[in-house]
Design a protein around this motif. Structure first.
Motif, short mmCIF file in Angstrom:
data_model
loop_
_atom_site.label_atom_id
_atom_site.label_comp_id
_atom_site.label_asym_id
_atom_site.label_seq_id
_atom_site.Cartn_x
_atom_site.Cartn_y
_atom_site.Cartn_z
N PHE A 295 0.85 -1.20 0.00
CA PHE A 295 0.00 0.00 0.00
C PHE A 295 0.88 1.24 0.00
N HIS A 296 0.28 2.37 -0.34
CA HIS A 296 1.02 3.62 -0.36
C HIS A 296 0.05 4.78 -0.12
N ASP A 297 0.61 5.93 0.25
CA ASP A 297 -0.15 7.18 0.43
C ASP A 297 -1.34 7.02 1.37
N PHE A 298 -1.08 6.36 2.52
CA PHE A 298 -2.14 6.26 3.53
C PHE A 298 -2.01 7.46 4.46
N ASN A 299 -3.04 8.30 4.46
CA ASN A 299 -3.04 9.51 5.29
C ASN A 299 -4.28 9.50 6.17
N TYR A 300 -4.08 9.66 7.47
CA TYR A 300 -5.25 9.76 8.35
C TYR A 300 -4.80 10.24 9.73
N VAL A 301 -5.62 11.12 10.32
CA VAL A 301 -5.42 11.56 11.70
C VAL A 301 -6.51 10.89 12.53
N LEU A 302 -6.11 10.01 13.42
CA LEU A 302 -7.06 9.22 14.21
C LEU A 302 -7.77 10.10 15.23
N LEU A 303 -9.09 10.03 15.23
CA LEU A 303 -9.88 10.78 16.21
C LEU A 303 -9.99 9.97 17.51
N ARG A 304 -10.30 10.64 18.60
CA ARG A 304 -10.24 9.99 19.92
C ARG A 304 -11.24 8.85 20.08
N GLN A 305 -12.37 8.93 19.41
CA GLN A 305 -13.36 7.85 19.54
C GLN A 305 -13.71 7.25 18.17
N GLY A 312 -10.22 -5.69 2.77
CA GLY A 312 -9.44 -5.94 1.55
C GLY A 312 -9.18 -7.42 1.38
N GLU A 313 -8.68 -7.78 0.20
CA GLU A 313 -8.38 -9.19 -0.08
C GLU A 313 -7.23 -9.68 0.79
N ASN A 314 -7.17 -11.00 1.00
CA ASN A 314 -6.05 -11.58 1.74
C ASN A 314 -4.74 -11.24 1.04
N GLY A 315 -3.75 -10.83 1.84
CA GLY A 315 -2.44 -10.55 1.30
C GLY A 315 -2.24 -9.13 0.79
N VAL A 467 -15.14 2.68 7.11
CA VAL A 467 -14.25 1.61 6.66
C VAL A 467 -13.27 2.15 5.64
N PHE A 468 -12.05 1.58 5.66
CA PHE A 468 -11.04 1.86 4.64
C PHE A 468 -10.88 0.60 3.81
N VAL A 469 -11.13 0.71 2.50
CA VAL A 469 -11.13 -0.45 1.61
C VAL A 469 -9.91 -0.39 0.70
N HIS A 470 -9.13 -1.47 0.70
CA HIS A 470 -7.93 -1.52 -0.15
C HIS A 470 -8.33 -1.58 -1.61
N GLY A 474 -3.34 0.07 -4.74
CA GLY A 474 -2.54 0.09 -3.52
C GLY A 474 -2.92 1.15 -2.51
N THR A 475 -3.95 1.93 -2.80
CA THR A 475 -4.42 2.93 -1.85
C THR A 475 -5.60 2.37 -1.05
N PHE A 476 -5.99 3.11 0.00
CA PHE A 476 -7.18 2.76 0.78
C PHE A 476 -8.23 3.85 0.57
N LYS A 477 -9.45 3.43 0.22
CA LYS A 477 -10.54 4.38 0.00
C LYS A 477 -11.48 4.35 1.20
#
Length: 580
Positions: A295-305, A312-315, A467-470, A474-477
């Protein structure tokens, strides 16, 4: 009737697995065996498979019955995937076509048919064993946790395959959507007793709630009656001499009667350390292996709750992403920043490197001997009891626990760390339905953030709100909502064929002009689809070594099959309407 059991009894050491088990398996049954981890579900499967003995009772099997058993930890006779599947297929009375064998392997994510089993992960080996089970001609399939190690697409494909299967099925699974769709009967194993529920998972829940209420009422009545009889027995010495033997005997029967300890004793209560405003910030994260970019270019700021599901597929790198966030692996690209108050609890697919000779109490006390919760100080021993590990199990070694019990113990170990961010990698694998229900309730009230990788659609719908879907690139949507919400949105995006429920029949008994015309055209359309499916079968047979092409053709065939089902339903509806 395929199998009939009468008064089966089975004990392992001092533990009662079966008290007086009687049930039958018919040739069209699709049965789920459910119960708390460690009650003996896998043992009962082994007894039916003829692998394990029972103490007393009888099992009558249909003459010539063919049974195939899928264990949790399969063993193989060869080391090559294709050699193994050919060996099994050669024993079939009517061998399966080669392209079908390869199609099943491909659907289960096994694309290198010459792979050596010795180099495969446990999940890959289980999927090979499942493919072998599905390729075997048999009257009865015994499946122990068939959905473990399958991604969401594989589980949906397996559902449809088993629904259409002509074999009877007797399986252990905790996938609740799977239970609802596939199974027509539930057999509950509870402290040695069997309870049979005719219907799916929803029917079982209703029946069980009624039964537990009745058992509580009976226990309450017994307690009141015992109290009265005890007062009578304790009357003065002179009165005791005149007491009737029959009443004394009844008191003795009341004294010896025992009621089950109700399952509600499982309580997941655990503290968490305070979480500040800054949690985890992922910036342009990427991870590569020498032979593959995950995967690449995964950007996210996790919120407290936050409540996040990773799909995604296995592997594709879902577990690797959790490893990177947990700090166990360094990203190939990008950076992660952690708040000063962050304390991660990571519930992995297995507690790697654990010594199975470790005692249960020592395994927990390695993390902490006490935990503070709700103004109470609870010891490791008290927490074990809340997690359904009675005191007589505290000095048992991990090697003597069932796979599900070991998983539940590992969950307790993670929670004893008092985390404020939970990373859960396939948390539903091997956990029983009761533990899952309580875990889900606990997660509802957890005040920190949760990121989970799971193939359990029910769990995702119940727990996560995004949800983040692979993706193939190679990105997550990101999608808002649970798994079912994502499915609806993704189908709208891709404009795929969606199977609709048959339209309700109208009260009019006569066909309109357009309906008559439609009815005349339907047989030709259905015949055309059948011809196209036959052509696809031939094409699949000719490209057996090109797994990418095989998968493409298999997907097209599945789509044609769905279209044919829609047309067939419509044709039946119009025929019924025509006949009034």
């Amino acid at each position: 009737m395929l199998i009939s059991t009468e008064s089966l009894k089975k004990n392992i050491n001092d533990k009662c697995i079966l008290k007086d088990a009687s049930f039958t398996i018919e040739d069209t049954d699709k049965i789920a065996l459910i119960g708390v981890n460690g009650t003996g579900k896998s043992t009962l499967l082994k007894i039916l498979a003829g692998i394990e003995n029972y103490d007393s009772g009888t099992i009558i099997k249909k003459n010539g019955i063919k049974i195939h058993y899928l264990p949790q930890n399969p063993e193989f006779k060869t080391d090559c995937v294709w050699d193994e599947i050919q060996l099994v297929n050669s024993k079939n009375e009517h061998p399966v076509a080669e392209f079908e064998l390869k199609s099943i392997l491909t659907k289960l994510g096994i694309t290198d048919y010459q792979s050596a089993m010795s180099t495969m992960s446990g999940g890959q080996r289980k999927r090979v064993a499942l493919a072998l089970a599905l390729c075997t001609s048999c009257d009865l399939l015994l499946l122990d946790e068939p959905t473990n190690h399958l991604d969401n697409d594989m589980v949906e494909w397996l559902e449809n395959y088993l629904i259409r299967s002509k074999s009877a099925i007797f399986m252990v699974t905790h996938d609740r959507y799977f239970l609802d769709r596939v199974c027509t009967k539930m057999i509950e194993l509870d402290q040695g007793d069997l309870y049979i529920h005719n219907g799916n998972y929803e029917v079982y829940l209703e029946n069980k709630e009624t039964r537990i209420e009745q058992e509580k009422l009976a226990a309450h009545k017994h307690k009141n009656l015992y109290k009265k009889e005890l007062e009578w027995v304790r009357a003065g010495v002179q009165a005791r001499g005149t007491k009737s033997n029959s009443r004394l005997q009844r008191f003795e029967e009341l004294r010896q009667k025992r009621f089950k300890q109700q399952e509600e004793s499982l309580k997941i209560n655990a503290a968490m350390q305070r979480l500040g405003n800054k949690t985890i910030e992922c910036m342009n994260l990427g991870f590569d292996y020498p032979e593959k970019q995950l995967f690449h270019d995964f950007n996210y700021v996790l919120l407290r709750q936050d409540r996040i599901g990773i799909i995604g597929e296995n592997g594709c790198g879902k577990s690797t992403l959790l490893d990177v966030i947990a700090g166990l692996k360094q990203p190939t690209f990008g950076t992660i920043e952690y708040g000063t108050t962050v304390k991660i609890g990571y519930f992995r697919q297995a507690d790697q490197g654990v010594d199975l000779n470790t005692r249960v109490i020592d395994y927990i006390e390695e993390v902490s001997k006490v935990i503070e919760y709700d103004r109470m100080t609870l010891s490791a021993s008290q927490m074990l009891e809340r997690f359904l590990f009675p005191r007589n199990m505290h000095y048992t070694t991990l090697s003597r626990l069932s796979g599900g019990e070991r998983r539940r113990l590992y969950l307790l170990r993670v929670l004893m760390q008092e985390p404020n961010i939970l990373l859960l990698d396939e948390p539903t694998n091997d956990l029983d339905i009761l533990t899952l229900d309580v875990l889900e309730d606990y997660l509802d009230n957890f005040q920190g953030a949760i990121i989970t990788v799971s193939h359990d659609r029910y769990f995702l719908d119940r727990v996560v709100d995004k949800v983040f879907v692979h993706q193939e690139d190679g990105t997550f949507k990101q999608y808002s909502g649970g798994y079912s919400d994502y499915l609806i949105k993704s189908k709208d995006e891709n404009k795929k064929v969606v199977i609709q429920k048959p339209i309700e029949k109208k009260k009019r008994s006569l066909l309109s002009y357009m309906e008559k015309k439609e009815l005349e055209q339907l047989p030709e359309k259905m015949e055309l689809l059948e011809t196209e499916m036959e052509t696809l079968d031939h094409q699949m047979n000719e490209c057996q070594n090109d797994f990418a092409k095989l998968k493409e053709l298999s997907d097209i065939r599945t789509q044609k099959e769905e279209e044919l089902e829609i047309l067939t339903n419509r044709w039946m509806e119009l025929e019924e309407k025509k006949e009034g």
